[in-house]
Scaffold this motif. Structure first.
Motif, PDB file in Angstrom:
ATOM      1  N   UNK A   3      -1.677  13.362 -99.416  1.00 11.32           N
ATOM      2  CA  UNK A   3      -1.465  12.958 -98.186  1.00 11.32           C
ATOM      3  C   UNK A   3      -0.507  11.417 -98.155  1.00 11.32           C
ATOM      4  N   UNK A  32     -11.619  20.142 -92.911  1.00  7.92           N
ATOM      5  CA  UNK A  32     -12.750  19.734 -93.157  1.00  7.92           C
ATOM      6  C   UNK A  32     -13.907  20.680 -92.405  1.00  7.92           C
ATOM      7  N   UNK A  67      -7.013  12.397-101.098  1.00  6.04           N
ATOM      8  CA  UNK A  67      -6.162  11.445-100.236  1.00  6.04           C
ATOM      9  C   UNK A  67      -4.781  11.456-100.860  1.00  6.04           C
ATOM     10  N   UNK A  71      -6.272  18.813 -91.429  1.00 14.18           N
ATOM     11  CA  UNK A  71      -7.324  17.800 -91.665  1.00 14.18           C
ATOM     12  C   UNK A  71      -8.739  18.097 -91.118  1.00 14.18           C
ATOM     13  N   UNK A 122     -12.399  11.304-103.415  1.00 14.66           N
ATOM     14  CA  UNK A 122     -11.783  11.018-102.223  1.00 14.66           C
ATOM     15  C   UNK A 122     -10.400  10.597-102.313  1.00 14.66           C
ATOM     16  N   UNK A 149      -6.874  17.443 -98.078  1.00 15.12           N
ATOM     17  CA  UNK A 149      -7.674  16.140 -97.939  1.00 15.12           C
ATOM     18  C   UNK A 149      -8.911  16.746 -96.842  1.00 15.12           C
TER      19      UNK A 149
END
Lengths: 173, 173
Positions: free
Chosen positions: A105, A76, A102, A72, A98, A131
């Protein structure tokens, strides 16, 4: 560097430092600094379970956080890079985006928790990366907006101070 | 007219963070990239946003970041206090659960590894210095993730931008 690129640079550097810190505990362990390594692991234990079997290893020691968390954070970082290279002010469907990134996951975690399918390193890393990249792309423009305002204020302030000093000097002269 | 007070929403958000981070088994939520802390920051922004009326100036991203970070600070304090309360009242429930699970499951784990796991689990930090260290770590990490939650909240509930007035539409014909 233009002011529009500067926030992304600051942002990218900050996240890069954070990602580099994930390597600190295993490196400290490898350098035989057990106390420092213990402190570093304990610091990150507040945000991750740190199970050895679910972590990536460097020099034989687990990273500061588990494989999913690592994916993650690095995702990012990648997402921020993508956002910096293709900057956009468009933020339509932010929530939907979003939730969408998500979802993999959540599916992996729920299926693993219920025993339907056992998650493995591949599923943890891939879902974490999806994500991470997705949230990085969505959040980077918002972060950049804040930093842009902050940097503009600093620039304005320094310009004002410079102008005041020049005027004082001119009046004194 | 002034903007609503930030403290109460941050306090409620912080309490949510503290409860999620401390209650045994519920705190597994934080294993998913600090979802509990992000959620607390997000809820704090939601509560803050609800205090706005049409008369008050619209909330800015800076407001949301501040509320999220404040919720993180409150959350770190609440989590540390609740952690000690739970330890005093129930002992380390999670530790006992994991030890029981390890013993009941017929896992093919080498005895050395099992002993290491037991040792790690038994290492429950105690004492005032340890509590203080946990608090300091929490005060560093929780505001960062609370701030991120606040940013997500802003992205979701961002007030619509006022329609830009072009000279043709602004001037009456």
């Amino acid at each position: 560097m233009g002011l529009k690129r500067a926030p992304y640079f600051v942002l990218f550097t900050t996240v890069l430092i954070w990602c580099s810190l994930l390597f600190a505990p295993p490196l400290l362990s490898a350098l035989e600094a057990p106390t420092l390594s213990h402190v570093a692991y304990r610091f990150f234990s507040r945000i991750c379970h740190q199970y050895d079997a679910r972590s990536l290893h460097v020099l034989g020691y687990p990273l500061a956080v588990c494989a999913r968390c690592s994916a993650i954070y690095f995702g990012f970082l990648g997402g921020m890079l993508v956002a910096a290279l293709c900057p956009t002010r468009e933020r339509r469907r932010f929530t939907l985006w979003l939730l969408l990134v998500l979802l993999p996951v959540l599916i992996d975690v729920v299926l693993d928790g219920t025993g339907v399918h056992a998650s493995n390193v591949f599923t943890r890393i891939s879902t974490g990366l999806i994500f991470g990249i997705g949230s990085g792309v969505a959040l980077a423009p918002l972060f950049a907006e804040v930093l842009d305002l902050f940097l503009s204020k600093i620039t304005l302030r320094s310009n004002f101070v410079k102008f005041s000093q020049e005027r004082e000097n001119a009046e004194a002269g | 007219m002034q903007k609503p007070d930030k403290f109460l929403p941050a306090l409620y958000g912080g309490i949510i963070i503290g409860v999620i981070s401390t209650v045994p088994f519920l705190n597994f939520v934080n294993c998913l990239c600090c979802a509990g802390i992000l959620f607390g920051g997000f809820i704090a922004v939601f509560l803050y946003r609800n205090n706005f009326t049409p008369d008050t100036p619209p909330f800015t991203m800076g407001d949301c970041l501040a509320v999220g970070a404040m919720a993180g600070v409150v959350g770190a304090v609440v989590a540390t206090v609740l952690d000690q309360v739970f330890l005093l009242l129930f002992g380390n429930v999670l530790k006992e659960f994991i030890l029981q699970l390890l013993e009941s499951m017929d896992l093919d784990i080498p005895e050395e590894a099992l002993e290491e796991i037991r040792k790690r689990i038994e290492e429950v930090p105690t004492g005032i210095v340890s509590v203080f260290i946990e608090l300091v770590f929490g005060l560093i990490l929780y505001p960062i993730f609370g701030l991120l939650g606040g940013l997500i909240g802003y992205g979701v509930w961002k007030p619509p931008a006022p329609p830009s007035q072009t000279p043709s539409s602004a001037t009456p014909s």
